[in-house]
Motif scaffolding. Structure first.
Motif, mmCIF file in Angstrom:
data_model
loop_
_atom_site.group_PDB
_atom_site.id
_atom_site.type_symbol
_atom_site.label_atom_id
_atom_site.label_comp_id
_atom_site.label_asym_id
_atom_site.label_seq_id
_atom_site.Cartn_x
_atom_site.Cartn_y
_atom_site.Cartn_z
ATOM 1 N N ALA A 2 0.829 -1.201 0.000
ATOM 2 C CA ALA A 2 0.000 0.000 0.000
ATOM 3 C C ALA A 2 0.864 1.252 0.000
ATOM 4 N N GLN A 5 0.761 7.177 3.522
ATOM 5 C CA GLN A 5 -0.086 8.365 3.535
ATOM 6 C C GLN A 5 0.690 9.653 3.817
ATOM 7 N N GLU A 65 -11.050 1.630 -0.512
ATOM 8 C CA GLU A 65 -11.012 0.226 -0.912
ATOM 9 C C GLU A 65 -9.821 -0.182 -1.782
ATOM 10 N N PRO A 67 -6.066 0.535 -1.497
ATOM 11 C CA PRO A 67 -4.962 1.189 -0.791
ATOM 12 C C PRO A 67 -3.723 1.424 -1.639
ATOM 13 N N ASP A 68 -3.565 0.681 -2.725
ATOM 14 C CA ASP A 68 -2.391 0.871 -3.576
ATOM 15 C C ASP A 68 -2.565 2.011 -4.573
#
Length: 214
Positions: A2, A5, A65, A67-68
């Protein structure tokens, strides 16, 4: 794996892949499978344009939904657009033109921005506010590679993402220019492929785009 952030810079967004897809979604149910298809093909930076009533909902769904994927918001034209996009999960924004209000709002709220420019004056306005990575729009209609070559002289410290009229066929000519980092294109996600749910085709188009040299 992922995507973390941490705050992304505009340059990081541009350097992730040779192409940033410009995406128009009219149905929220298309958002997640479309994003997964692009990521499977090596394209993570997704510009969801604020041109439809469901765009923000699509961003929320992808952010939650997939994350990548890295959600971006296109067609940011106001401070309100920028704030709404950030709240919906966008981590970068793209504007069709430039105003100081939009630029400074994005800086204040921590949303990386690729401001749109089509003239030398607009480049200078964006630079005054601290932006050196810019979207050239509409690229092919406004002068294409020849204009980018001309800008390379006076604007040696500016890097561009040409968008508008860009295709798989002409992208290599643009990507070969030293002041172009990536291009933006709508050919990766067409209305027909969305309507047909042809996710395999979108993945294949993403793979072709990821393989472009720059």
């Amino acid at each position: 794996m992922a995507v973390t952030q941490e705050k992304l810079t505009a340059l990081q967004v541009m350097q992730d892949a040779p192409v940033i897809p410009v995406i128009v979604l009219n149905d929220v149910k298309h958002a997640v499978p479309m994003a997964k298809a692009l990521v499977a093909g090596g394209i993570r930076m997704l510009e969801i344009t604020l041109r439809t009533s469901v765009a923000l909902d699509c961003m929320r769904a992808i952010a939650a939904e997939v994350p990548d994927a890295v959600v971006g918001a296109g067609t940011i034209r106001s401070a309100a657009d920028a704030k709404a996009a950030l709240a919906a999960g966008a981590r970068f924004g793209v504007s069709p033109g430039y105003t100081s209000t939009v630029g400074k709002t994005c800086q204040d709220i921590g949303l990386s921005l690729l401001p749109g420019v089509a003239t030398g004056s607009e480049i200078m306005m964006a630079q005054e506010d601290g932006f050196t990575e810019l979207k050239f729009f509409p690229a092919m209609q406004a002068g294409g590679p020849n204009l980018l070559k001309a800008w390379a002289g006076p604007f040696t410290d500016v890097r561009f993402c040409p968008t508008g009229g860009v295709s798989l066929e002409n992208a290599p000519q643009l990507l070969a220019l030293p002041n172009v980092v990536c291009v933006g294109g709508s050919w990766l996600v067409t209305p027909q492929d969305l309507a047909n749910g042809d996710w395999a085709k979108i993945t294949q188009l993403a793979k072709e785009a990821s393989a472009l040299s720059r």
